[in-house]
Design a protein around this motif. Structure first.
Motif: not given
Length: 303
Positions: A19-27, A31-43, A213-217
């Motif tokens: 569901v989060f992927i579905e929300t993020l790919i629009g904005t 590859w932005g979804t991949v970048f943000l997902r991996c970076l946030a997980g590494a943090v 807010v939705t994007f950040t969540i």
């Protein structure tokens, strides 16, 4: 009871990831979804790596080349393919197809790593592909090269998981899992950043401008929770339970994804999805079934 709580929590987290992927790919784009997902997980994980380093608990020799391959095939590439798939198929369809990972693991093991499969495992692989055909409505055009994005890219993503499963077992057995996951996520972030620069460099500016807010969540849920904390839960179940117990999440994630997709995105749960999922589950069960040795045979061999 704690183990079952961890299992349920992990299945809910990973089911919600679609569901989060579905929300993020629009904005953020693929590859932005991949970048943000991996970076946030590494943090989330890097502070744990720092603590291990302070306590001198990290391995002295780090196989960087092997870890880069793991990062590409366990995070960067498959997560990009999944995000690309969800530009065409619904989140619940992607989750059901993601359940073919054990089936593709068996097939990749045979084709690439010379792993021998018994007749039950071959039957499971065949049944798993029948489940995929059920999801396509037996319309073979949906997996042709000229119509590959969607179901085809999801199968390719699970093939990446299958490859890296055998590759990690062969080259990184016993390696520190926190360090392994952290480096893999950082490599995945670099893959995502490279993809952005190669395809849509302007996204680096627009992502910051379109944050809400939705994007950040979604970033926190997909990256920090789904890619960081979830891995800790997974390794906790392996450590306190077993690898077999942890693998039960394979059966639960598609179910929770169907629930989340219907609840949050209004995606229909069709009979085609349910039947396809059931057939794939049957294939997963058979493809992961090990040949049992009878007691009489063991006794004769021991004597």
């Amino acid at each position: 009871m704690k183990l079952y709580g961890a299992l349920l929590s992990l299945s809910l987290i990973w089911g919600l990831s679609f569901v989060f992927i579905e929300t993020l790919i629009g904005t953020a784009g693929v590859w932005g979804t991949v970048f943000l997902r991996c970076l946030a997980g590494a943090v989330i994980l890097l502070p744990l790596v720092f603590i291990k380093w302070r306590k001198h608990q990290l391995p002295q020799s780090i196989p960087w080349g092997v870890l880069i391959i793991v990062g590409v095939f366990n995070a960067g590439l498959p997560w990009g393919l999944i995000a690309l798939s969800q530009t065409v198929v619904t989140s619940n369809t992607a989750a059901v197809l993601n359940a073919t990972t054990p089936i593709m693991t068996g097939l990749i093991g045979f084709l690439v790593f010379s792993v021998l499969l018994n007749r039950w495992q071959w039957s499971g692989i065949v049944i798993g592909f029948i489940g995929i055909l059920v999801l396509t409505g037996f319309e073979f055009g949906n997996i042709r090269p000229d119509n590959f994005i969607g179901i085809g890219t999801m199968i390719l993503a699970t093939s990446c998981y299958g490859f890296v499963s055998h590759f990690t077992r062969r080259h990184l057995r016993g390696f520190d899992v926190i360090l392994l996951t952290s480096i893999a996520l950082l490599v995945g972030a670099m893959v995502g950043l490279t993809g952005i620069l190669w395809t849509q460099p302007a996204l680096l500016i627009s992502i910051g401008q379109n944050m809400n807010v939705t994007f950040t969540i979604s970033v926190i849920g997909l990256g920090c929770v789904g890619s960081g904390i979830a891995h800790l839960l997974f390794y906790y179940m392996i450590d306190r339970g077993s690898a077999e117990f942890a693998s039960m999440v394979t059966y639960l994630v598609p179910v929770t994804a169907l629930f989340w997709g219907h609840l949050l995105l209004g995606e229909p749960v069709t009979s085609q999805l349910i039947i396809g999922l059931g057939v794939i589950f049957a294939g997963v069960y058979l493809s992961t079934r090990k040949k049992r040795v009878s007691r009489s045979f063991v006794g004769k061999k021991a004597s």
